[in-house]
Motif scaffolding. Structure first.
Motif, short mmCIF file in Angstrom:
data_model
loop_
_atom_site.label_atom_id
_atom_site.label_comp_id
_atom_site.label_asym_id
_atom_site.label_seq_id
_atom_site.Cartn_x
_atom_site.Cartn_y
_atom_site.Cartn_z
N ARG A 495 0.84 -1.19 0.00
CA ARG A 495 0.00 0.00 0.00
C ARG A 495 0.88 1.24 0.00
O ARG A 495 1.77 1.40 0.83
N GLU A 499 -2.65 5.52 -0.88
CA GLU A 499 -3.61 4.43 -0.70
C GLU A 499 -3.80 3.55 -1.94
O GLU A 499 -4.58 2.61 -1.90
N GLN A 501 -2.25 0.69 -4.65
CA GLN A 501 -1.39 -0.48 -4.45
C GLN A 501 -0.25 -0.47 -5.46
O GLN A 501 -0.48 -0.46 -6.68
#
Length: 506
Positions: A495, A499, A501
């Motif tokens: 992460r 926020e 990935q």
């Protein structure tokens, strides 16, 4: 097998095709989209040798137009045309829509609801763009201050929008790279195939008087990145993507056989629409089972091939939608077309030009000309819309059908859906190990990698997105290797501070 003679009032034929392509030196002389449409319609009637038929036009479908913010485009077209058909319909967004409009116009004639029908579209994106750059006010129909683009992204996952993979140029690479891997090609082999195909398309455009770019490009010119051919979304360079910066209008004129004969249209200039097929994929591309084929495309092409087989005919000409190379590559393989065949009579959306939703109207015009030159031949006209989403094709021929009757129901959706495999659930909360299902790399305007986007499968079989920051040079290089595909590579998700990935290989 010969069928009994049908009522000539119920037999649809294409009798005329009109096109306009212009680059006026003075922007103030550039015609707006509605004016281009009206001129294309007049040229279609002249092509039929029956200019008076426009006065009898009872049905007109307008392909969705984007380049100018009309408050009421049909009303603007009526002003330029000088007449209003009884049925006047402004269509929705979709690259396949001209094919659907033609198909439905033919069906209305077959039902006896129409005698003279047309499909028309036009765009002036080049003039609009130049006017904005030069600070020129175009003397066109007053723009609607409340106008908004009709194609939104609300049907896509918010993460796709966040990552910049919510436009055709960034989504089609997912298919391109998945198809290469599925076929066992190295990226170099797949890209060489695309470049050779696009070079062949450019050769057709170079010989088409209505094309925007009348120059044949070599495969090396198309595949090699450079200042005039910047990388956009891997593996695509600028010369491999649709070019919407054009001023073009196109129209197709249809009528009943009896009306055509009464107007004096020679039989050898009439083109018959035998039948066709349509189907769609789930609109959100994350809700599809995989990316190495389209079940809707396959079902549509299979149905059209069956139509030709029933008539004991082959497709001597094809127009396979060509917004990006993966589309005609997939379609040509499904149809079993001979290697090296350029599946276009028009030149493709890069070189002929991509007047947004209206390319297939021009493709139909090119096909009409090609069929007139080949008496007794058949051809396939295949269009596509959105993100490998909407598929529509028709079989055209320079002779009437012997065994096929134009069916009113042309959907093959049930067949397409029956072929669909399990769809993995999508998660935004994946963590840990994940394997690349497909991918792309987005580039800045200077050609530098901005970031990569990978569609991943987690250890639990779920689907998710991963980002590769452009600063991760080694991972970007892995994605852009030409000797082997990165699809199937395992890595880890983490992460990031925003926020999203981020993904990196193990």
């Amino acid at each position: 097998m010969r069928m009994p003679e049908m009522n000539a009032d119920r037999i649809p034929v294409i009798i005329g095709a009109g096109e306009v392509t212009e680059r006026p030196a003075d922007l103030l002389h550039a015609r707006e989209p509605a004016a281009l449409m009206a001129e294309a319609l007049r040229r279609a009637a002249a092509d039929a040798g029956a200019p008076d038929l426009l006065a009898a036009l009872d049905s007109l479908d307008i392909v969705n137009s984007v380049s100018w913010p009309y408050g009421d485009l049909p009303a603007a077209l009526v002003r330029f045309l000088g007449m209003r058909p009884r049925r006047l319909v402004y269509g929705p967004v979709g690259g396949e829509s001209p094919v659907r409009h033609m198909h439905e116009a033919a069906n209305r004639i077959a039902r006896g609801e129409s005698m003279v029908a047309a499909v028309v579209g036009g765009e002036a994106t080049h003039a609009v763009g130049q006017a904005q750059k030069q600070g020129v006010t175009l003397p066109w129909t007053a723009p609607d201050p409340n106008w908004t683009r009709t194609r939104g992204r609300d049907f896509l996952h918010p993460m796709a929008v966040q990552l910049g993979v919510a436009d055709p140029v960034s989504v089609y690479p997912f298919y391109e790279n998945a198809v290469e891997a599925f076929l066992g090609q190295t990226p170099a082999e797949g890209q060489a195939e695309s470049a050779a195909l696009w070079s062949a398309f450019s050769g057709v455009a170079a010989r088409n008087p209505a094309a925007w770019l009348k120059r044949e490009y070599t495969a090396a010119e198309i595949s090699t990145p450079g200042p005039n051919n910047r990388p956009i979304a891997y593996p695509y360079t600028k010369l491999q993507v649709a070019n919407p910066m054009v001023n073009q209008g196109g129209a197709i004129l249809l009528c009943s056989l009896s009306k055509a004969r009464a107007a004096g249209v020679p039989e050898n200039r009439m083109i018959h629409l035998w039948a066709g097929a349509a189907a769609v994929e789930p609109r959100d591309y994350l809700a599809r089972d995989h990316y190495h084929e389209s079940h809707a495309q396959n079902a549509v092409l299979d149905a059209c091939r069956a139509i030709a087989d029933l008539e004991d005919a082959s497709f001597e000409s094809c127009e396979l939608y060509s917004c990006f190379p993966c589309v005609p590559k997939m379609a040509a393989r499904r149809l079993g077309l001979p290697p090296g065949m350029a599946p276009t009579t028009t030149g493709g959306l890069t070189f002929f030009g991509a007047p947004l939703n209206n390319y297939m109207t021009h493709a139909a015009a090119g096909m009409v000309r090609a069929l007139r030159e080949k008496p007794g031949s058949a051809a396939l006209l295949y269009g596509q819309g959105e993100f490998v989403t909407k598929h529509h094709a028709v079989v055209l021929a320079s002779r009437p059908p012997r065994a096929v009757r134009l069916p009113q129901d042309y959907s093959v959706q049930a067949e397409a859906d029956s072929r669909r495999g399990p769809v993995p659930s999508f998660t935004v909360d994946a963590a840990g190990e994940a394997t690349i299902e497909t991918f792309t790399v987005l580039h800045d305007r200077d050609g530098a990698p901005h970031h990569g986007v990978v569609i991943l499968r987690t250890a639990d079989g779920e689907r998710t997105f991963g980002r590769v920051p452009g600063t991760e040079a080694d991972t970007i290089a892995l994605l852009k290797r030409t000797d082997r595909t990165p699809i199937g590579t395992r890595g880890m998700l983490r992460r990031a501070a925003d926020e999203l990935q981020d993904w990196s290989p193990n």
